[in-house]
Structures are given as structure tokens and as C-alpha cells.
Design a protein around this motif. Structure first.
Motif, PDB file in Angstrom:
ATOM      1  N   PRO A  50       7.205   6.896   6.685  1.00  0.00           N
ATOM      2  CA  PRO A  50       6.560   5.608   6.375  1.00  0.00           C
ATOM      3  C   PRO A  50       7.104   4.949   5.109  1.00  0.00           C
ATOM      4  O   PRO A  50       7.227   3.716   5.059  1.00  0.00           O
ATOM      5  N   ALA A  51       7.456   5.759   4.108  1.00  0.00           N
ATOM      6  CA  ALA A  51       8.000   5.183   2.872  1.00  0.00           C
ATOM      7  C   ALA A  51       9.330   4.503   3.154  1.00  0.00           C
ATOM      8  O   ALA A  51       9.609   3.401   2.646  1.00  0.00           O
TER       9      ALA A  51
ATOM     10  N   GLU B   4       0.832  -1.206   0.000  1.00  0.00           N
ATOM     11  CA  GLU B   4       0.000   0.000   0.000  1.00  0.00           C
ATOM     12  C   GLU B   4       0.872   1.263   0.000  1.00  0.00           C
ATOM     13  O   GLU B   4       0.660   2.188  -0.787  1.00  0.00           O
ATOM     14  N   LEU B   5       1.859   1.251   0.899  1.00  0.00           N
ATOM     15  CA  LEU B   5       2.651   2.458   1.100  1.00  0.00           C
ATOM     16  C   LEU B   5       3.623   2.716  -0.046  1.00  0.00           C
ATOM     17  O   LEU B   5       3.889   3.865  -0.383  1.00  0.00           O
TER      18      LEU B   5
ATOM     19  N   ILE C  20      10.288   0.634   2.483  1.00  0.00           N
ATOM     20  CA  ILE C  20      11.436   0.206   1.669  1.00  0.00           C
ATOM     21  C   ILE C  20      12.363  -0.676   2.526  1.00  0.00           C
ATOM     22  O   ILE C  20      12.891  -1.697   2.056  1.00  0.00           O
ATOM     23  N   GLY C  21      12.525  -0.270   3.778  1.00  0.00           N
ATOM     24  CA  GLY C  21      13.338  -1.078   4.706  1.00  0.00           C
ATOM     25  C   GLY C  21      12.759  -2.478   4.861  1.00  0.00           C
ATOM     26  O   GLY C  21      13.495  -3.470   4.933  1.00  0.00           O
ATOM     27  N   PHE C  22      11.437  -2.566   4.865  1.00  0.00           N
ATOM     28  CA  PHE C  22      10.776  -3.879   4.956  1.00  0.00           C
ATOM     29  C   PHE C  22      11.210  -4.757   3.787  1.00  0.00           C
ATOM     30  O   PHE C  22      11.557  -5.934   3.965  1.00  0.00           O
ATOM     31  N   VAL C  23      11.197  -4.168   2.575  1.00  0.00           N
ATOM     32  CA  VAL C  23      11.563  -4.941   1.379  1.00  0.00           C
ATOM     33  C   VAL C  23      13.005  -5.435   1.515  1.00  0.00           C
ATOM     34  O   VAL C  23      13.318  -6.600   1.251  1.00  0.00           O
TER      35      VAL C  23
ATOM     36  N   PHE D  97       5.913  -0.224  11.958  1.00  0.00           N
ATOM     37  CA  PHE D  97       6.319   1.191  12.076  1.00  0.00           C
ATOM     38  C   PHE D  97       5.809   1.987  10.878  1.00  0.00           C
ATOM     39  O   PHE D  97       5.323   3.110  11.026  1.00  0.00           O
ATOM     40  N   ALA D  98       5.954   1.400   9.670  1.00  0.00           N
ATOM     41  CA  ALA D  98       5.495   2.089   8.461  1.00  0.00           C
ATOM     42  C   ALA D  98       4.020   2.429   8.605  1.00  0.00           C
ATOM     43  O   ALA D  98       3.582   3.554   8.327  1.00  0.00           O
TER      44      ALA D  98
END
Lengths: 616, 188
Positions: free
Chosen positions: A397-398, A317-318, A402-405, A450-451
Motif C-alpha cells: 500500500p505504501a 493517510e497511508l 507513493i506511486g500516486f504522488v 489499489f493503495a
């Protein structure tokens, strides 16, 4: 379906009275006291905040425990007098005892996996977003929804009480394998602490079932007009599959816990056989601890995805919203969520390769485990393709998305190693496993959380969180995550076993050479934990003092939650629920930055969408 | 400016749908327990024993109760409230008789030395049938609520949803028992 129009004073009164709910017999919401509005609330948004704040309290406790046992691992010879102040005789002389070490490890795992990343993450975002993004007044059953939180709360209290027992909380590990968990005599933590752990977890499972059935029911039945399944935001798809996984796998775990409670307290032998304690044979015959492992991991592996999927949905989504691009491959994203959820039920025994499993059976579980890499790769490819040539706005949040990826890629790749039985025989129960799952389902899931918190904070509280603190939070946590867990792969490859109190004994001297590395990891862990405290400060400070939101749609997003007023009332929309005319990802289309889902499709768009006809 | 307030549409009543999802969860729990039974059955120390004949009686009772429940729902829909009251009372009574009969079955086993700790085979039987009995107890409580609602004079409700939800659950615990009983006979 009935429709009424109100005007003037009668209109305001009617809206106050009727718009709070959907005519489903919820007239009891009209005059709310403080207790019914904020404590025993049936409003999904309040319940969302209750889950989030309870989850944050647990995260602080769980994180604090990890700092304490990292002190032991990093500085086994040093004395920390404050530990004795906190833990008393468990940390006499400023050194934590081996029992306390195992209790801290157990509670850290239990708290983080179940109380923070399952209840905190899913409970927060499912409650906040499902009705808001689908165009529903509330959940299918607001009362059961309220109960789901209060069962979670009761589970929390029971677990919390176990921390203060004279014999301490459970120390059998978050997986609670028998016989350690089944025998009172096994350790201090195997006494009342273990019983409270099991009772707390049973209540927790009930909470998750109540929550899950509400989420599924709401998603399938309460979408607004035009919100077809293929127009649902990916967050909702992810939360839907999360709920399905929970509803189908938690009951199996519950059955395993029931059997364990009987073994512990009523003399049955489901998991026990031929046990000797101090030379004396116990009467238990005929059971098998492997049975527990099967029942546990039938939940345990889907649990990995119960934790991961919400983060995947939020990230999808983000990334689209903050790169101002349509999500790449929407249907492939939905399909991959389905594939991951389905396969997650078929791989549980890859946690048991070293349990003496038949190699033929092991091969089956290797195959299906490795197959999960395919839909996971589809997701990663689509996230990267969404970012590709996007107008990326590097908001907090972005960055977390991106950190999640990044974490999902680096943590997920090592899953291929561990899913391979031949390699797992060496790597099993080493620090390689710790590194793998902390990156992929620990920190990555936290990044998704967190995002989501930074992104939807304006919707929850009508204010923004502080940006500068947010950037510091992101960079320190992101770099810190790699600094903590990357070296652990190296330790694990060298065979360093996990769950060991210290590595100074002669038999473990070979691992003592990692002492410098362990110190380094511990120092980073303390810094990262301190930054999380800063996040907590930012969160609570911003609720009261954050920059007020002036635009109801501050991120210029398409989804329905941004069509509500800034301060959302009970019932979500004053007046009519918005209708949906398009999917959620019309960004940068035909030169327009974003087109909300409520905007009807124009004739020009339909023309563009028409397939090109080839001349006959 | 006028607000238009509209009742939100629902494809299926959420309480009914919730019940179906809850049934799926309960199925998974009993699926876990019966698969544990299969796994343990293959172990060398498994000891088989005769199932109590009371279980046959309780099977007939719960089947009958499903029939009376179905008739009760039909009567409610037709607003034949007296017949509905009678049928829901019979269904609840049959539920209680089922539990008593199960309890007698446990007593029979105890009398023959088969108790909770006799062998893992008996432990599993007790736990699985005991858990099923707890589910039946939940159903009986729901039926008693229906019963008292039906006799309430101040507020009359002809909303069929609670009755249908209770009926769905009751039929489910019936089918679940048929499955469990067949499973025990087959695996013995």
C-alpha cells in the motif's frame, strides 16, 4: 444520551441485540437471513464490499475494451480471429469495425470514470471508512445507503444490456456530445444504445445522490465524542468534499441528460438547430450543442476531483502511517482540499476553449484553472514533506501511495499546459490530453484505489493479500503507466488527434510514423491489463486463502477502524463506541511509534504542547 | 467484563439533515435548468409567449398549502391529532389541486398552439414546470403517507421527525415554485 450496563448471559443477548445499531429504530437488523445480510444489506461494510466487487467487475470489462481498441491502434492491419468469436459481425475477419471501435472507446470511458472510479472508489472507501473512522455504528440512513448501491446495480445492468443490443452500445464518447448523441440517425450506437446509456446514467446519478447525502450527513452529525472536525482523518475530509462535489454537480448533469432524452425522443430542440442529414434538413430549430457542453462540464470538471479526492485522502493517510510520521501540514491539507473542491466548480469551460468562447471569458477560466495548481502543489509538497526523513516501510500500500504522488505530479504538470487556452487550441483533442488525464485522474486514481484495497483488505476480510503478487502488481503497473502514457504526450504535441479509428489514410499519413510507438503502447497495455487480472486473482484468492490477520492493528495505525475486532460485526464496536482524544497522526512522538486516537492526552504531552512563555 | 451499550448521540436527526442535503441537490438541478433558460433566452430564435393565468391560481394554492402544512406541524407537536389530520388532508388536497391547475395551464398553452416542440422557450417551460410538478407529486405521496399514518389505529406514533421532514420538503417545493414563477415572469 442513555447508558446501560449488562452482565452475564443478559449482557451477551443485549450486545447481540443492541450493539448492532445505535438505537435509531433499526431493530430489524437483529435476525438477518443470508439475503438481508449479504444481498440487501444495510451494513455499511457489506455495502462497501458490494461497491468494490461490482467496481472490479466493471474494471475488468472496461480494461478489456481498452485492450481491444489498443489492438486496433497498435496492429490495424493484423487479423485477430478471436475478436470475431467475441464480437461476431462487428469484428468480421478478425478486424474490429469503426463502429465497434467507437463503442469500445465510449464504453471504456463511461465505465472507468463513472462505474469504477466514481462508484467503485468512493462507494467502497466512503462506505467502509466513514462510520469506522468517525466512530459511528453505521451511516446516517442505512436504508438509503443500501438503495444507493442497488440504484448503482440497476444502472450497471442497464448499461450492461446496452452492450448486447443488435445496434450496439452508445458510440458518442463518454461525454455524449450532441448532435451525435441526440440523433438516432447519426450512427448505429446513437439508436437504442444511446437511450440505454442515458437512462443508465440517470439512475447512476440518483445512486450517487443517495450515497452522497448519506456521507455528508454522517460526517457532519455522527462523529463520536471527541472527534472534532479538525481531528478527522484526511481520508474522511477528502470523502466529505467528494460527496459535496457529487451532490452539487451531478444534478446539473442530470438536467442535461433529461433535455437530451427529450431531444432524442420527443422532438424538442434544446441542443439541435440547422441540422442536415443526407441533404435533408431536420425540423429542429433554436437549440445549441454548446448548451449541452456547459451542462455536461459543470459536472465533468468536478467529476475529475470526485475521482481524484478519495485517492488524495487515502494517500495522505497511508503516507503518514507507512512512513511513521505525522502528516505534514494537516490544516493546509484540509484547506487545499477545500480550495480544490471550490475551484473545481469555476473551471468547467476550460474544456470548451475551442467551442468559440469569448476570449475574455476564456481568460477567466484560464486564471481559475491555473489557480488550482496552487492547492494541488500544497498537497504534493506536504506529501513529500511527510515522507522526508520518514521511517518509510515499503509495503505494497505504501508503494501505491507513493506511486500516486508520482503520477499526480507528472500528470498534473501537463494540466497547466492544457489549462492555458493558447496552448489548448493546439493540444485539444490530441493524444496529449489522453496522456494527461490518464496519468493524473485515471492511473493515479487507480493507484489510490489499489493503495486503499491493499491497506484495508485486512479490515474488510480479516486476511492479508499476497505480498509478492502485490509487488509485481505495483512495479509492472507503475512502469507500464509511464511507458503507455509518456509517449502519448509526444504524439499529442505532434498533433495526433484522438478518437481516430486508424491513421493510415492519406490525410493522416503524417501520423503514420507513430505506428511503431502505437504498437509499443499496445503491447504494454496488454501486459498491464494481464497484471490487473493477477490483482483480481490475488484479491479473490486472499479472501479465502490469504494469511489470517492476528493483530487487530496490523499496520500500527492510529485511526479508529483498527480498534474494532478483526472480524467487525454489524454495529462496528461491541459495547461502547470509542472516544477520541487526539488527531489521527501521532506517529513517532516522544519516542513512541504510534499513539491511537483513543489514548487520552497525558499531562506530559499537555506540558510539551503548552506554548513557551516569554518572561515579561 | 461488562459491555456498556450507549445510544449514539446525534446533533441533528439524520433524516432531517439528509433532506437538507437533498434540497441542495434539487436546487442545483433547477439552477442548471434555469441557467439553460437564461442562455437560450439570448439566442435569436427565442419566441416569447404569455404565461397561462392558471399559474397565478396554482401559486396561490401552493402558498396556502404551505400555510396549512405549517399549522399541521404545529398541531402535531401539540398532539392535537384531529386538527392535524384535517390540516394534513387539506395540504395533500391543495397539492393535488396545484397539480391539476398546472395541468390546466399546460392545456391552455396547448390550446394556443404552444406545445412541447413549439420553440425551445416552450420546451424549457414545460420541462422545468413538469419536473417541479414531479417533485410536488413526491410531496403529495409523502403527505398521503402521513395522512394514513395519522388515521392508523393499531400503532400510534408521536415522533415529529417524519412530519417535520415532510413539511421541510413541502415548504421547499413551495419556495421553488415561487422562484420559478418569478423567474419565468422576469425572463419573459
Amino acid at each position: 444520551m442513555s447508558s446501560e450496563v449488562y452482565t452475564g448471559q443478559a449482557q451477551r443477548a443485549a450486545v447481540a441485540a443492541v450493539a448492532v445499531h445505535d438505537g435509531d429504530g433499526h431493530a430489524h437488523h437483529h435476525h438477518q437471513s443470508f439475503i438481508t445480510k449479504y444481498i440487501f444489506s444495510q451494513d455499511h461494510k457489506v455495502i462497501s464490499k458490494q461497491f468494490l466487487i461490482t467496481g472490479m467487475i466493471w474494471a475488468i470489462i472496461g480494461g478489456f475494451f481498452s485492450v481491444i481498441f489498443r489492438l486496433q491502434l497498435g496492429f490495424p492491419d493484423k487479423s485477430f480471429p478471436f475478436l470475431e468469436t467475441i464480437f461476431g459481425h462487428w469484428a468480421a475477419g478478425g478486424h474490429i469495425s469503426p463502429e465497434l471501435y467507437y463503442q469500445l472507446v465510449t464504453m471504456h470511458g463511461t465505465i472507468m470514470i463513472f462505474f469504477v472510479l466514481t462508484a467503485g472508489l468512493s462507494g467502497t472507501f466512503a462506505n467502509l471508512l466513514i462510520p469506522l473512522q468517525l466512530g459511528a455504528r453505521d451511516m446516517a440512513s442505512p436504508f438509503l445507503n443500501m438503495l444507493s448501491y442497488w440504484f448503482f446495480f440497476v444502472a450497471s445492468i442497464i448499461m450492461l444490456i446496452s452492450l448486447f443490443l443488435k445496434t450496439g452500445p452508445s458510440e458518442a464518447g463518454w461525454t455524449a456530445y450532441p448532435p451525435l448523441s441526440a440523433l438516432h440517425e447519426a450512427s448505429e450506437g446513437s439508436k437504442a444504445g444511446m437511450d440505454l446509456w442515458l437512462i443508465s446514467m440517470a439512475v447512476f446519478v440518483v445512486s450517487q445522490l443517495l450515497a452522497g447525502l448519506n456521507y455528508i450527513s454522517t460526517i457532519l452529525n455522527m462523529r463520536t465524542k471527541g472527534m472534532s472536525m479538525t481531528r478527522m482523518p484526511l481520508t474522511i475530509w477528502a470523502l466529505f468534499f467528494t460527496a459535496v462535489l457529487g451532490v452539487l454537480s451531478f444534478p446539473v448533469l442530470l438536467s442535461g441528460f433529461i433535455l437530451l432524452l427529450f431531444d432524442r425522443n420527443l422532438g424538442t430542440s434544446f441542443y439541435l438547430s440547422d441540422i442536415y442529414i443526407a441533404g435533408h434538413a431536420l425540423p429542429n430549430q433554436g437549440g445549441s450543442p454548446i448548451l449541452y457542453e456547459h451542462l455536461f462540464w459543470f459536472l465533468g470538471h468536478p467529476e475529475v476531483y470526485i475521482v481524484m479526492l478519495p485517492g488524495m485522502g487515502i494517500t495522505s493517510e497511508l503516507l503518514a502511517t507507512h512512513s511513521r510520521k505525522p502528516i505534514f501540514g494537516y490544516l493546509a491539507m484540509v484547506g487545499s482540499l477545500f480550495a480544490i473542491a471550490s475551484l473545481s466548480f469555476l473551471v468547467w469551460a476550460h474544456h470548451m476553449f475551442v467551442s468559440g468562447m469569448n476570449p475574455f471569458l476564456g481568460a477567466f477560466f484560464v486564471l481559475f484553472t491555473l489557480l488550482i495548481a496552487v492547492p494541488s502543489s500544497v498537497k504534493v509538497f506536504n506529501w513529500l514533506a511527510t515522507l522526508w526523513k520518514g521511517n518509510i516501510q515499503y509495503t505494497v500500500p505504501a508503494l501505491f501511495a507513493i506511486g500516486f504522488v508520482s503520477l499526480f505530479i507528472s500528470g498534473g504538470l501537463t494540466g497547466i499546459w492544457l489549462g492555458n487556452s493558447a496552448l489548448d487550441l493546439h493540444l485539444h483533442d490530441t493524444y496529449f490530453v489522453i496522456a494527461h488525464f490518464h496519468l493524473v485522474m485515471g492511473i493515479a486514481a487507480f493507484f489510490g484505489m489499489f493503495a486503499g484495497v491493499y491497506h484495508w483488505f485486512p479490515k474488510m476480510f480479516g486476511r492479508f493479500m499476497n505480498n509478492t503478487l502485490g509487488y509485481i502488481h505495483f512495479w509492472v503497473t507503475f512502469i507500464g503507466a509511464y511507458l503507455m502514457f509518456w509517449p502519448m504526450h509526444y504524439e499529442g504535441l505532434a498533433g495526433m488527434p484522438r478518437r481516430y479509428y486508424e491513421y493510415s489514410a492519406d490525410a493522416l499519413a503524417v501520423y503514420h510514423r507513430f505506428q511503431g510507438l502505437n504498437e509499443f503502447i499496445s503491447v504494454v497495455a496488454i501486459i498491464v491489463f494481464a497484471v490487473q487480472l493477477m490483482f483480481v486473482f490475488n484479491f479473490f484468492y486472499s479472501i479465502f486463502k490469504g494469511r489470517p490477520v492476528k493483530d487487530p492493528n496490523p499496520w500500527k495505525a492510529n485511526t479508529l477502524e483498527w480498534t474494532t475486532p478483526i472480524h467487525v460485526g454489524h454495529g462496528n464496536w461491541p459495547g461502547e463506541i470509542p472516544e477520541v482524544h487526539r488527531w489521527a497522526y501521532d506517529y513517532s512522538k516522544n519516542g513512541i511509534d504510534f499513539i491511537p486516537q483513543t489514548v487520552p492526552v497525558s499531562p506530559a504531552e499537555e506540558e510539551v504542547a503548552e506554548p513557551v512563555k516569554t518572561p515579561q | 467484563m461488562a459491555y456498556t451499550v450507549r445510544v449514539q448521540r446525534k446533533k441533528i436527526h439524520p433524516h432531517k439533515f439528509n433532506m437538507w442535503v437533498a434540497i441542495a441537490a434539487i436546487v442545483m438541478m433547477f439552477g442548471g435548468l434555469t441557467s439553460a433558460y437564461v442562455v437560450m433566452h439570448g439566442q435569436t430564435r427565442w419566441v416569447s409567449f404569455q404565461l397561462p393565468h392558471q399559474f397565478i391560481f396554482s401559486t396561490i394554492v401552493i402558498l396556502l398549502s404551505s400555510l396549512t402544512m405549517a399549522l399541521a406541524v404545529k398541531s402535531f407537536r401539540q398532539h392535537h391529532m384531529n386538527r392535524y389530520k384535517m390540516l394534513i388532508t387539506i395540504t395533500a388536497a391543495l397539492g393535488v389541486i396545484f397539480m391539476i391547475s398546472q395541468f390546466m395551464g399546460f392545456r391552455f398553452l396547448y390550446a394556443h398552439g404552444v406545445n412541447l416542440t413549439f420553440n425551445v422557450s416552450a420546451s424549457l417551460l414545460f420541462i422545468i414546470t413538469g419536473l417541479h410538478m414531479l417533485h410536488v407529486l413526491g410531496g403529495v405521496i409523502a403527505l398521503l403517507v402521513m395522512f394514513f399514518r395519522a388515521f392508523r389505529t393499531r400503532i400510534r406514533s408521536y415522533d415529529p421527525v417524519p412530519v417535520e421532514v415532510a413539511a421541510t420538503y413541502w415548504h421547499f417545493v413551495d419556495i421553488l415554485w415561487i422562484y420559478l414563477f418569478g423567474f419565468f415572469i422576469w425572463m419573459r
